[in-house]
Design an enzyme around this catalytic site. Structure first.
Site, PDB file in Angstrom:
ATOM      1  CE1 TYR A  34     -14.545  24.926  -6.452  1.00 23.25           C
ATOM      2  CE2 TYR A  34     -12.605  23.638  -7.080  1.00 23.25           C
ATOM      3  CZ  TYR A  34     -13.290  24.409  -6.155  1.00 23.25           C
ATOM      4  OH  TYR A  34     -12.716  24.650  -4.917  1.00 23.25           O
ATOM      5  CG  ASP A  85      -9.190  25.952 -14.219  1.00 20.52           C
ATOM      6  OD1 ASP A  85      -8.187  25.219 -14.092  1.00 20.52           O
ATOM      7  OD2 ASP A  85      -9.959  26.232 -13.281  1.00 20.52           O
ATOM      8  CE  LYS A  94      -7.432  19.352  -8.616  1.00 20.38           C
ATOM      9  NZ  LYS A  94      -8.556  20.094  -9.111  1.00 20.38           N
TER      10      LYS A  94
HETATM   11  C1  LIG Z   1      -8.970  21.503  -8.457  1.00 13.39           C
HETATM   12  C2  LIG Z   1      -9.317  22.607  -9.390  1.00 13.39           C
HETATM   13  C3  LIG Z   1      -9.065  23.946  -9.085  1.00 13.39           C
HETATM   14  C4  LIG Z   1      -8.615  24.385  -7.727  1.00 13.39           C
HETATM   15  O1  LIG Z   1      -7.352  23.919  -7.394  1.00 13.39           O
HETATM   16  P1  LIG Z   1      -6.977  23.833  -5.816  1.00 13.39           P
HETATM   17  O2  LIG Z   1      -5.546  23.428  -5.848  1.00 13.39           O
HETATM   18  O3  LIG Z   1      -7.905  22.829  -5.243  1.00 13.39           O
HETATM   19  O4  LIG Z   1      -7.191  25.183  -5.254  1.00 13.39           O
HETATM   20  C5  LIG Z   1      -9.275  24.894 -10.060  1.00 13.39           C
HETATM   21  N1  LIG Z   1      -9.735  24.554 -11.268  1.00 13.39           N
HETATM   22  C6  LIG Z   1     -10.003  23.279 -11.608  1.00 13.39           C
HETATM   23  C7  LIG Z   1     -10.465  22.953 -12.984  1.00 13.39           C
HETATM   24  C8  LIG Z   1      -9.824  22.271 -10.668  1.00 13.39           C
HETATM   25  O5  LIG Z   1     -10.157  21.012 -10.971  1.00 13.39           O
END
Ligand SMILES: *Cc1c(COP(=O)(O)O)cnc(C)c1O
Length: 431
Positions: free
Chosen positions: A144, A239, A267
């Site tokens: 994701y 990511d 995060k």
């Molecule tokens: C949470 C997440 C996102 C998206 O971040 P948001 O602040 O929720 O838009 C993107 N990549 C990964 C791996 C994530 O866990």
């Protein structure tokens, strides 16, 4: 039975907000029942509006590695509130957080702050496309990367939780530019790039997958992606929105010794406030406006409150870097104890864990990719979730999410969790 305050709030919310929530997985759709509304949190615990207390393994989906209400973060926020919450002009805080992030990520020459992980990834892709003058993106099934149009194909998190095959509203020609390959399948990636590598702008990957439940990278997988991307002139994007500062002070890239061209963060670097960041090689980053032609902007980007919370969080982590090992051991011991409890009842469970992130899957085989994760018994997971919730333990309300530990979790939290599971059989008495 009388209605709880959470139940009443959820009924009201559903009339006002689609599904009653501002992010889908929060609705408990995959596990059933009524979502609990939270009134507050302290350390490893959260409290719902009906006064019940829970050991929190969601931790706002990852950001709160220091737990709820850490004094350093609270203090930094209070101080910044008294100075002003937003100016739409540069502040010293942005310079400070940029330096902290860049020092911890040697592969990054420059970084830009945005408001969410989604934004970070969207712009990283735009940059990769501008830099390579190519359009195709390769992503991995079950990973994701936020809800950007290009990234919903076979995505994890809520997309996996609700079994949504991509999303209506994404134009087909755009969706066609995203190619998905099974996670940990270097051969499939290599074969695709051999055929169409010249069209590919970026390969984007969660270096430890966290959004199909935790799935660690196979040995050599990330190194192999690095080699393939270099060979084909493709931008490799890690990511690290979850893994950044989660497994060590810095990125998973430092632990495996693989340098991506671009990195996305979010995060933890916002200490619980809305934040995202992307950064990487100067020659790519300087394509961004105002240095270059690739546009990206944000009214609240680099917001002083988010920067202050991020600086406070990273400063505590930096000063306590050996604590990552303590956290790793605590997570190991928790997972070992959970496995032991299930062994007593003879229930097959596989716990994937990397440092302080882990996921129990009700399956007997290995969980190495999304196909494996999807074969686990999500109904059994729902019963596990319900059992824990009833006994004061808040797990993520979906099989396809990571559970997190924080610096604030204690042996007492572990004991409460294990006690909650003792004698529990997800295939037994369903009354
Ligand atoms: C949470 C997440 C996102 C998206 O971040 P948001 O602040 O929720 O838009 C993107 N990549 C990964 C791996 C994530 O866990």
């Amino acid at each position: 039975m009388t209605e709880t305050l959470s139940e009443r709030l959820f009924s009201e919310a559903k009339n006002l907000i689609p599904g009653g929530v501002n992010s889908p997985v929060r609705a408990f759709g995959a596990v059933g029942g009524n979502p609990v509304f939270i009134a507050g949190g302290r350390g490893s615990r959260i409290y719902d509006v009906d006064g019940r207390e829970y050991v929190d393994y969601i931790l706002s989906w990852g950001p709160l590695i220091l737990g709820h209400g850490h004094p350093a973060v609270q203090g930094a926020l209070t101080e910044q509130v008294s100075r002003g919450v937003t100016f739409g002009a540069p502040t010293a805080l942005e310079v400070d957080l940029a330096r902290l992030v860049l020092d911890a990520f040697p592969a990054m020459d420059k970084v830009r702050f945005v408001n969410s992980g989604t934004e970070a990834v969207m712009t990283a892709l735009r940059l990769a496309r501008a830099y390579t003058k190519r359009d195709v993106i390769v992503k991995f099934e079950g990973c994701y990367h936020g809800h950007g149009d290009s990234l919903l194909a076979k995505a994890g998190s809520g997309i996996a939780t609700y079994g949504i095959p991509g999303s209506p509203g994404v134009p087909a020609p755009l969706a066609a530019l995203t190619i998905t390959v099974p996670y940990n399948d270097l051969g499939a990636c290599e074969a695709f790039l051999k055929a169409r590598g010249e069209e590919v702008a970026a390969v984007i990957v969660e270096p430890v997958a966290g959004n199909m439940g935790v799935v660690p990278p196979a040995k050599g997988f990330l190194q192999g992606l690095r080699e393939l991307c270099t060979r084909h002139g493709i931008v490799l994007i890690f990511d690290e929105v979850i893994t950044g500062f989660r497994l060590t002070y810095g990125g998973y890239q430092g632990l495996v010794g693989v340098e991506p061209d671009l990195t996305c963060l979010g995060k933890i670097i916002g200490g619980g406030l809305p934040v995202g960041a992307f950064g990487g090689k100067e020659k790519i980053m300087d394509l961004l406006a105002p240095t270059g032609p690739v546009y990206q902007a944000g009214t609240l980007s680099g917001n002083p409150l988010a920067m202050a919370a991020g600086i406070a969080t990273l400063s505590v982590l930096k000063d306590n870097a050996p604590f990552y090992e303590v956290l790793d051991r605590a997570a190991f011991s928790l997972c070992t104890d959970i496995e032991a409890v299930f062994a007593e009842t003879g229930v097959p469970v596989v716990i994937n864990r990397v440092g302080s992130m882990f996921t129990p899957f009700f399956t007997s085989g290995r969980v190495n990719d999304y196909g494996d994760a999807a074969r686990s018994d999500t109904a059994a997971f729902a019963r596990l979730f319900k059992r824990l919730l009833e006994r004061g333990v808040m797990a993520p309300p979906s099989q396809f999410e990571a559970w997190f530990l924080s610096f604030a979790h204690t042996a007492e939290d572990r004991d409460r969790t294990i006690e909650a599971l003792r004698g529990f059989d997800p295939y037994g008495d369903r009354s």
